[in-house]
Design an enzyme around this catalytic site. Structure first.
Site, PDB file in Angstrom:
ATOM      1  N   ALA A  60      -2.477  -4.976 -34.900  1.00 44.50           N
ATOM      2  CA  ALA A  60      -1.982  -6.021 -35.801  1.00 44.50           C
ATOM      3  C   ALA A  60      -1.637  -7.275 -35.007  1.00 44.50           C
ATOM      4  O   ALA A  60      -0.869  -7.224 -34.046  1.00 44.50           O
ATOM      5  CB  ALA A  60      -0.752  -5.531 -36.550  1.00 44.50           C
ATOM      6  N   LYS A  80       0.038 -13.118 -26.932  1.00 40.65           N
ATOM      7  CA  LYS A  80      -0.484 -11.794 -26.540  1.00 40.65           C
ATOM      8  C   LYS A  80       0.040 -11.417 -25.148  1.00 40.65           C
ATOM      9  O   LYS A  80       0.381 -10.266 -24.904  1.00 40.65           O
ATOM     10  CB  LYS A  80      -2.016 -11.802 -26.545  1.00 40.65           C
ATOM     11  CG  LYS A  80      -2.661 -11.953 -27.911  1.00 40.65           C
ATOM     12  CD  LYS A  80      -2.402 -10.779 -28.849  1.00 40.65           C
ATOM     13  CE  LYS A  80      -3.126  -9.532 -28.433  1.00 40.65           C
ATOM     14  NZ  LYS A  80      -2.925  -8.438 -29.439  1.00 40.65           N
ATOM     15  N   TYR A 115      -2.023 -18.610 -28.939  1.00 43.85           N
ATOM     16  CA  TYR A 115      -2.472 -17.234 -29.217  1.00 43.85           C
ATOM     17  C   TYR A 115      -2.383 -16.374 -27.955  1.00 43.85           C
ATOM     18  O   TYR A 115      -1.734 -15.331 -27.941  1.00 43.85           O
ATOM     19  CB  TYR A 115      -3.912 -17.233 -29.755  1.00 43.85           C
ATOM     20  CG  TYR A 115      -4.586 -15.875 -29.665  1.00 43.85           C
ATOM     21  CD1 TYR A 115      -4.136 -14.806 -30.431  1.00 43.85           C
ATOM     22  CD2 TYR A 115      -5.662 -15.658 -28.786  1.00 43.85           C
ATOM     23  CE1 TYR A 115      -4.741 -13.550 -30.328  1.00 43.85           C
ATOM     24  CE2 TYR A 115      -6.266 -14.415 -28.685  1.00 43.85           C
ATOM     25  CZ  TYR A 115      -5.808 -13.367 -29.456  1.00 43.85           C
ATOM     26  OH  TYR A 115      -6.397 -12.120 -29.350  1.00 43.85           O
ATOM     27  N   THR A 172      -6.039  -8.653 -24.920  1.00 44.86           N
ATOM     28  CA  THR A 172      -7.257  -9.459 -24.821  1.00 44.86           C
ATOM     29  C   THR A 172      -7.434 -10.016 -23.408  1.00 44.86           C
ATOM     30  O   THR A 172      -6.447 -10.227 -22.687  1.00 44.86           O
ATOM     31  CB  THR A 172      -7.162 -10.638 -25.833  1.00 44.86           C
ATOM     32  OG1 THR A 172      -8.126 -11.621 -25.494  1.00 44.86           O
ATOM     33  CG2 THR A 172      -5.801 -11.313 -25.811  1.00 44.86           C
ATOM     34  N   ASP A 173      -8.691 -10.310 -23.055  1.00 45.12           N
ATOM     35  CA  ASP A 173      -8.942 -10.931 -21.740  1.00 45.12           C
ATOM     36  C   ASP A 173      -8.380 -12.347 -21.683  1.00 45.12           C
ATOM     37  O   ASP A 173      -8.226 -12.915 -20.601  1.00 45.12           O
ATOM     38  CB  ASP A 173     -10.445 -10.931 -21.406  1.00 45.12           C
ATOM     39  CG  ASP A 173     -11.309 -11.670 -22.425  1.00 45.12           C
ATOM     40  OD1 ASP A 173     -10.774 -12.137 -23.451  1.00 45.12           O
ATOM     41  OD2 ASP A 173     -12.530 -11.774 -22.188  1.00 45.12           O
ATOM     42  N   GLU A 174      -8.050 -12.911 -22.856  1.00 49.42           N
ATOM     43  CA  GLU A 174      -7.552 -14.296 -22.868  1.00 49.42           C
ATOM     44  C   GLU A 174      -6.203 -14.443 -22.167  1.00 49.42           C
ATOM     45  O   GLU A 174      -5.802 -15.556 -21.826  1.00 49.42           O
ATOM     46  CB  GLU A 174      -7.484 -14.831 -24.308  1.00 49.42           C
ATOM     47  CG  GLU A 174      -8.854 -14.865 -24.945  1.00 49.42           C
ATOM     48  CD  GLU A 174      -8.919 -15.660 -26.240  1.00 49.42           C
ATOM     49  OE1 GLU A 174      -8.181 -16.635 -26.390  1.00 49.42           O
ATOM     50  OE2 GLU A 174      -9.726 -15.272 -27.101  1.00 49.42           O
TER      51      GLU A 174
HETATM   52  P1  NAD Z   1      -8.202  -9.604 -37.197  1.00 47.93           P
HETATM   53  O1  NAD Z   1      -7.585 -10.941 -37.332  1.00 47.93           O
HETATM   54  O2  NAD Z   1      -9.568  -9.364 -37.736  1.00 47.93           O
HETATM   55  O3  NAD Z   1      -7.243  -8.499 -37.848  1.00 47.93           O
HETATM   56  C1  NAD Z   1      -5.865  -8.522 -37.687  1.00 47.93           C
HETATM   57  C2  NAD Z   1      -5.264  -7.571 -38.708  1.00 47.93           C
HETATM   58  O4  NAD Z   1      -3.856  -7.518 -38.494  1.00 47.93           O
HETATM   59  C3  NAD Z   1      -5.486  -8.001 -40.160  1.00 47.93           C
HETATM   60  O5  NAD Z   1      -5.876  -6.899 -40.945  1.00 47.93           O
HETATM   61  C4  NAD Z   1      -4.113  -8.510 -40.600  1.00 47.93           C
HETATM   62  O6  NAD Z   1      -3.859  -8.333 -41.979  1.00 47.93           O
HETATM   63  C5  NAD Z   1      -3.206  -7.638 -39.740  1.00 47.93           C
HETATM   64  N1  NAD Z   1      -1.891  -8.253 -39.519  1.00 47.93           N
HETATM   65  C6  NAD Z   1      -1.632  -9.530 -39.112  1.00 47.93           C
HETATM   66  N2  NAD Z   1      -0.310  -9.721 -39.055  1.00 47.93           N
HETATM   67  C7  NAD Z   1       0.281  -8.548 -39.388  1.00 47.93           C
HETATM   68  C8  NAD Z   1       1.627  -8.117 -39.489  1.00 47.93           C
HETATM   69  N3  NAD Z   1       2.653  -8.942 -39.242  1.00 47.93           N
HETATM   70  N4  NAD Z   1       1.872  -6.840 -39.862  1.00 47.93           N
HETATM   71  C9  NAD Z   1       0.852  -5.984 -40.134  1.00 47.93           C
HETATM   72  N5  NAD Z   1      -0.437  -6.348 -40.080  1.00 47.93           N
HETATM   73  C10 NAD Z   1      -0.718  -7.621 -39.704  1.00 47.93           C
HETATM   74  O7  NAD Z   1      -8.149  -9.278 -35.628  1.00 47.93           O
HETATM   75  P2  NAD Z   1      -9.186  -8.483 -34.708  1.00 47.93           P
HETATM   76  O8  NAD Z   1     -10.233  -9.412 -34.241  1.00 47.93           O
HETATM   77  O9  NAD Z   1      -9.552  -7.209 -35.368  1.00 47.93           O
HETATM   78  O10 NAD Z   1      -8.248  -8.171 -33.459  1.00 47.93           O
HETATM   79  C11 NAD Z   1      -7.421  -7.019 -33.439  1.00 47.93           C
HETATM   80  C12 NAD Z   1      -6.645  -6.987 -32.141  1.00 47.93           C
HETATM   81  O11 NAD Z   1      -7.555  -6.993 -31.033  1.00 47.93           O
HETATM   82  C13 NAD Z   1      -5.745  -8.200 -31.949  1.00 47.93           C
HETATM   83  O12 NAD Z   1      -4.533  -7.753 -31.385  1.00 47.93           O
HETATM   84  C14 NAD Z   1      -6.492  -9.089 -30.974  1.00 47.93           C
HETATM   85  O13 NAD Z   1      -5.594  -9.818 -30.194  1.00 47.93           O
HETATM   86  C15 NAD Z   1      -7.236  -8.048 -30.150  1.00 47.93           C
HETATM   87  N6  NAD Z   1      -8.515  -8.498 -29.565  1.00 47.93           N
HETATM   88  C16 NAD Z   1      -9.479  -9.064 -30.353  1.00 47.93           C
HETATM   89  C17 NAD Z   1     -10.696  -9.422 -29.770  1.00 47.93           C
HETATM   90  C18 NAD Z   1     -11.821 -10.001 -30.612  1.00 47.93           C
HETATM   91  O14 NAD Z   1     -12.861 -10.376 -30.051  1.00 47.93           O
HETATM   92  N7  NAD Z   1     -11.712 -10.059 -31.926  1.00 47.93           N
HETATM   93  C19 NAD Z   1     -10.922  -9.230 -28.414  1.00 47.93           C
HETATM   94  C20 NAD Z   1      -9.900  -8.647 -27.651  1.00 47.93           C
HETATM   95  C21 NAD Z   1      -8.711  -8.278 -28.243  1.00 47.93           C
END
Ligand code: NAD
Length: 339
Positions: free
Chosen positions: A82, A157, A153, A125-127
């Site tokens: 999340a 993280k 962001y 994340t790698d960021e």
């Molecule tokens: P996303 O934005 O598609 O999904 C995030 C989800 O979290 C959504 O379903 C949203 O409703 C839920 N959410 C947001 N705030 C919330 C809260 N306060 N309580 C409960 N639920 C909540 O994100 P994603 O791309 O699936 O990324 C998921 C995780 O992976 C994140 O932590 C992100 O930092 C990490 N990440 C993403 C990537 C990428 O390329 N997308 C890469 C590395 C890491």
């Protein structure tokens, strides 16, 4: 085994739920999600009737709600996906990023301490490592690379990652962290580069590319990330960080051109828009540790993964068309105009 997966109605969390229900048919998976603009219940419709699955609409910052859920479900493992996840939105308004990504993480870990779990896993994340220069292709992020963030962001993280490590050292919470490169695949929200370009191509709309599009990202098919997390929560060492990446670096502009080619659309659709503030130049992960310790390797080559992803968006127009016709349209117009 009961696992709480937070953010499971989003992109990677939903793919992780599908992976876990298939790979571990004896596990119970509880999805906790606030259903923000990025969360979509229709993504989970194929598992809603699965007796091993439960969906709970809840904010991870809601301490009473989270504690109540832990009392009901007695989870063994918590995997925290999340987050507010879009860099551009964090530049518009950082506050919700601090709330969800940092405060929410602390609430989840407090619940883990209070009720006891065998593993808390933080999806990072790698960021958090900042960026690398374009002219040093020999440099990669390792788990020892100092945190050096660029956007609200990535800072939120990184703040969460530090807190996770502090809960391990101070309270002995059994934690792991994974830091993954850019994911792509099904159910990716169409504000992110690959789905945005696919959707716009299919609608013959301009393809907005930041600056010259020279920024380099390391792309990993989402299923490979899900397998990595599955391995880490079962076999990863407590207190450790694992970098996850595909050694698949590509410039944004080349990705967009490739999508045009795959969909038979002209590159003249590409429009260059003002670059993102503080835009990171290059991300590149060294995944040696997870390979050596846990035997993980990416299985999907980018050439295959991008074809699969495009096919998925072609076959699931209803899923993304519903999203882009709603509140997202206002955001899109604010960012790129109404073209
Ligand atoms: P996303 O934005 O598609 O999904 C995030 C989800 O979290 C959504 O379903 C949203 O409703 C839920 N959410 C947001 N705030 C919330 C809260 N306060 N309580 C409960 N639920 C909540 O994100 P994603 O791309 O699936 O990324 C998921 C995780 O992976 C994140 O932590 C992100 O930092 C990490 N990440 C993403 C990537 C990428 O390329 N997308 C890469 C590395 C890491």
């Amino acid at each position: 085994m009961t696992i709480i997966v937070t953010g499971g109605a989003g992109f990677i969390g939903s793919n992780f739920i599908f992976h876990m229900l298939e790979a571990h048919p004896d596990y119970r998976i509880i999805c906790l999600d606030k259903l923000t603009y990025a969360g979509n219940l229709s993504t989970l419709k194929s598992v809603m009737d699965n007796p091993n699955f439960r969906f709970v609409k809840l904010d991870i910052c809601d301490r009473d709600g989270v504690y109540k859920l832990f009392e009901e479900e007695h989870p063994d493992i918590v995997v925290n996906f999340a987050a507010e996840s879009h860099v551009d939105r964090s530049i518009e308004d950082p506050s919700i990023f601090l709330q969800t990504n940092i405060i929410g993480t602390s609430v989840l870990m407090d619940a883990c301490r209070k009720y006891g779990i065998t593993r808390y896993h933080q999806v990072s994340t790698d960021e958090v490592y900042g960026d690398l220069p374009l002219d040093r292709p020999d440099l990669f992020f390792t788990e020892e690379t100092p945190l050096h963030t660029s956007s609200p962001y990535s800072s939120s993280k990184a703040g969460a990652d530090l807190l996770v490590m502090a809960y391990h050292r101070t309270f002995g919470l059994p934690v792991t962290i994974s830091r993954c490169s850019n994911n792509y695949g099904p159910y990716h929200f169409p504000e992110k580069l690959i789905p945005l370009m696919i959707a716009n191509c299919l609608n013959d709309k301009p393809l907005p590319v930041y600056g010259e599009g020279l920024n380099v990202r390391d792309w990993l098919y989402v299923e490979d990330h899900c397998r990595a997390i599955d391995l880490i929560i079962h076999k990863g060492r407590v207190g450790e960080v694992y970098n996850v990446g595909g050694h698949n670096e590509m410039r944004n502009i080349d990705i967009v051109k490739l999508i045009c080619k795959e969909l038979g659309k002209p590159e003249s659709l590409i429009t260059h828009v003002t670059d993102r503030k503080g835009h990171d130049m290059r991300y590149a992960i060294d995944p040696t540790k997870i390979h050596n310790e846990l035997g993980w390797l990416p299985e999907t080559k980018f050439a295959d993964g991008i074809k699969k992803t495009i096919k998925w968006y072609l076959e699931h127009r209803d899923w993304w068309e519903e999203i882009i016709s709603g509140e997202y349209q206002n955001y899109y117009e604010k960012m790129y105009g109404d073209g």
